[in-house]
Design a protein around this motif. Structure first.
Motif, PDB file in Angstrom:
ATOM      1  N   GLU A  36     -32.496  -6.117   2.537  1.00  0.00           N
ATOM      2  CA  GLU A  36     -33.335  -6.382   1.376  1.00  0.00           C
ATOM      3  C   GLU A  36     -33.211  -5.276   0.332  1.00  0.00           C
ATOM      4  O   GLU A  36     -33.110  -5.547  -0.871  1.00  0.00           O
ATOM      5  N   LYS A  93     -37.512 -10.673  -5.019  1.00  0.00           N
ATOM      6  CA  LYS A  93     -38.040 -10.628  -3.660  1.00  0.00           C
ATOM      7  C   LYS A  93     -38.320 -12.030  -3.135  1.00  0.00           C
ATOM      8  O   LYS A  93     -38.136 -12.316  -1.961  1.00  0.00           O
ATOM      9  N   ARG A  94     -38.771 -12.890  -4.035  1.00  0.00           N
ATOM     10  CA  ARG A  94     -39.086 -14.252  -3.617  1.00  0.00           C
ATOM     11  C   ARG A  94     -37.827 -14.988  -3.148  1.00  0.00           C
ATOM     12  O   ARG A  94     -37.850 -15.708  -2.149  1.00  0.00           O
ATOM     13  N   TYR A 133     -35.162 -13.566  -1.922  1.00  0.00           N
ATOM     14  CA  TYR A 133     -34.754 -12.962  -0.652  1.00  0.00           C
ATOM     15  C   TYR A 133     -35.552 -13.549   0.514  1.00  0.00           C
ATOM     16  O   TYR A 133     -34.994 -13.852   1.569  1.00  0.00           O
ATOM     17  N   VAL A 134     -36.849 -13.700   0.333  1.00  0.00           N
ATOM     18  CA  VAL A 134     -37.689 -14.270   1.395  1.00  0.00           C
ATOM     19  C   VAL A 134     -37.253 -15.700   1.707  1.00  0.00           C
ATOM     20  O   VAL A 134     -37.195 -16.103   2.874  1.00  0.00           O
ATOM     21  N   LYS A 178     -34.054 -15.559   3.657  1.00  0.00           N
ATOM     22  CA  LYS A 178     -34.351 -15.070   4.991  1.00  0.00           C
ATOM     23  C   LYS A 178     -34.914 -16.189   5.863  1.00  0.00           C
ATOM     24  O   LYS A 178     -34.469 -16.393   7.009  1.00  0.00           O
ATOM     25  N   PHE A 232     -41.731 -11.010   9.150  1.00  0.00           N
ATOM     26  CA  PHE A 232     -42.317 -11.228   7.831  1.00  0.00           C
ATOM     27  C   PHE A 232     -43.544 -10.367   7.530  1.00  0.00           C
ATOM     28  O   PHE A 232     -43.950 -10.297   6.372  1.00  0.00           O
ATOM     29  N   ARG A 290     -46.349 -13.456   3.949  1.00  0.00           N
ATOM     30  CA  ARG A 290     -45.264 -12.748   3.280  1.00  0.00           C
ATOM     31  C   ARG A 290     -44.943 -13.370   1.928  1.00  0.00           C
ATOM     32  O   ARG A 290     -44.716 -12.655   0.937  1.00  0.00           O
ATOM     33  N   TYR A 291     -44.938 -14.680   1.846  1.00  0.00           N
ATOM     34  CA  TYR A 291     -44.581 -15.335   0.594  1.00  0.00           C
ATOM     35  C   TYR A 291     -45.648 -15.088  -0.467  1.00  0.00           C
ATOM     36  O   TYR A 291     -45.322 -14.778  -1.628  1.00  0.00           O
ATOM     37  N   THR A 344     -45.451 -11.536  -1.610  1.00  0.00           N
ATOM     38  CA  THR A 344     -44.282 -11.340  -2.468  1.00  0.00           C
ATOM     39  C   THR A 344     -44.571 -11.815  -3.891  1.00  0.00           C
ATOM     40  O   THR A 344     -44.208 -11.147  -4.868  1.00  0.00           O
TER      41      THR A 344
END
Length: 233
Positions: free
Chosen positions: A81, A91-92, A94-95, A98, A152, A211-212, A215
């Protein structure tokens, strides 16, 4: 998007140590699946933990990059990351990538268990029960979704310590139950473990949602601070 996925995949391929170990553990899991029709409920559950270990090594290869540095005589491994964000990936995004990787890997594991039921059924003959397959998928689902808490929620700097501890917890979570009911028929073991599997799924879904949402808040907070600094509206 394709640029970022390609960059993450290139970093993934460079984690040769974890990929080799994961491949070896996966091979052992495949061999153990051959006897899943002969083995009882406990056997199906315990070999699924071996499959989860292979899943975990591939996750480590995806999450950690080959880059590292020393800090106070301690080796610090840079996460994937941290590197892909320098390319401009949000970042969103990447999540999302992932989560996509984890889901695809989970489905591949389920497909592998399903395919191996064919030789397992041939070896077991009339004693084979399809409930062994359902039980293995149930146990895999429970511990994979439980692992989402680490993937997460746990901070990146604690990842290397959190993985062994959480893996031990998942093993105890499954082993503690099946050590008592290992002799039960596979159908009854499946029904008895169902509420634990649902618990694992709930933990995983909540971890992903946390996590979402976090983010999104972080990205909007960063955008808000940038607008204040530049005077934009």
């Amino acid at each position: 998007m394709n640029r970022y996925i390609k960059a993450e995949f290139e970093l993934f391929k460079r984690q040769k140590g974890n990929l080799i170990i994961g491949g070896c553990v996966l091979f052992v899991f495949i061999m153990l699946l051959l006897l899943s029709g002969v083995g009882g409920s406990g056997y199906c559950a315990y070999i699924t933990i071996v499959g989860y270990m292979a899943y975990l090594f591939f996750n480590i290869a995806f999450y950690l990059s080959p880059a590292s540095y020393w800090q106070n005589r301690k080796k610090v491994v840079v996460t994937t990351e941290q590197l892909v964000l320098t390319l401009g990936e949000s970042k969103r995004t990447y999540v999302k990538n992932k989560l996509f990787f984890y889901v695809v890997q989970y489905l591949v594991m389920v497909a592998l268990i399903a395919v191996m039921q064919i030789p397992a059924a041939l070896i077991a003959g009339e004693t084979y029960s399809v409930w062994g397959f359902f039980l293995e998928v149930e146990v895999l689902t429970a511990i994979v979704f439980l692992s989402f808490f680490v993937m997460f929620v746990i901070p990146a700097n604690a990842y290397l310590l959190a993985i062994p501890g959480w893996c031990g917890f998942c093993g105890g979570f499954v082993g503690g139950y099946f050590s008592v009911i290992a002799d039960l028929p596979k159908e009854e073991a499946f029904e008895g473990f169902l509420w634990k599997a649902l618990f694992g799924i709930v933990v995983g879904v909540l971890s992903i949602a946390y996590r979402y949402i976090r983010t999104i808040i972080e990205e909007r907070g960063g955008l808000w601070r940038k607008e204040i600094a530049t005077g934009e509206e």
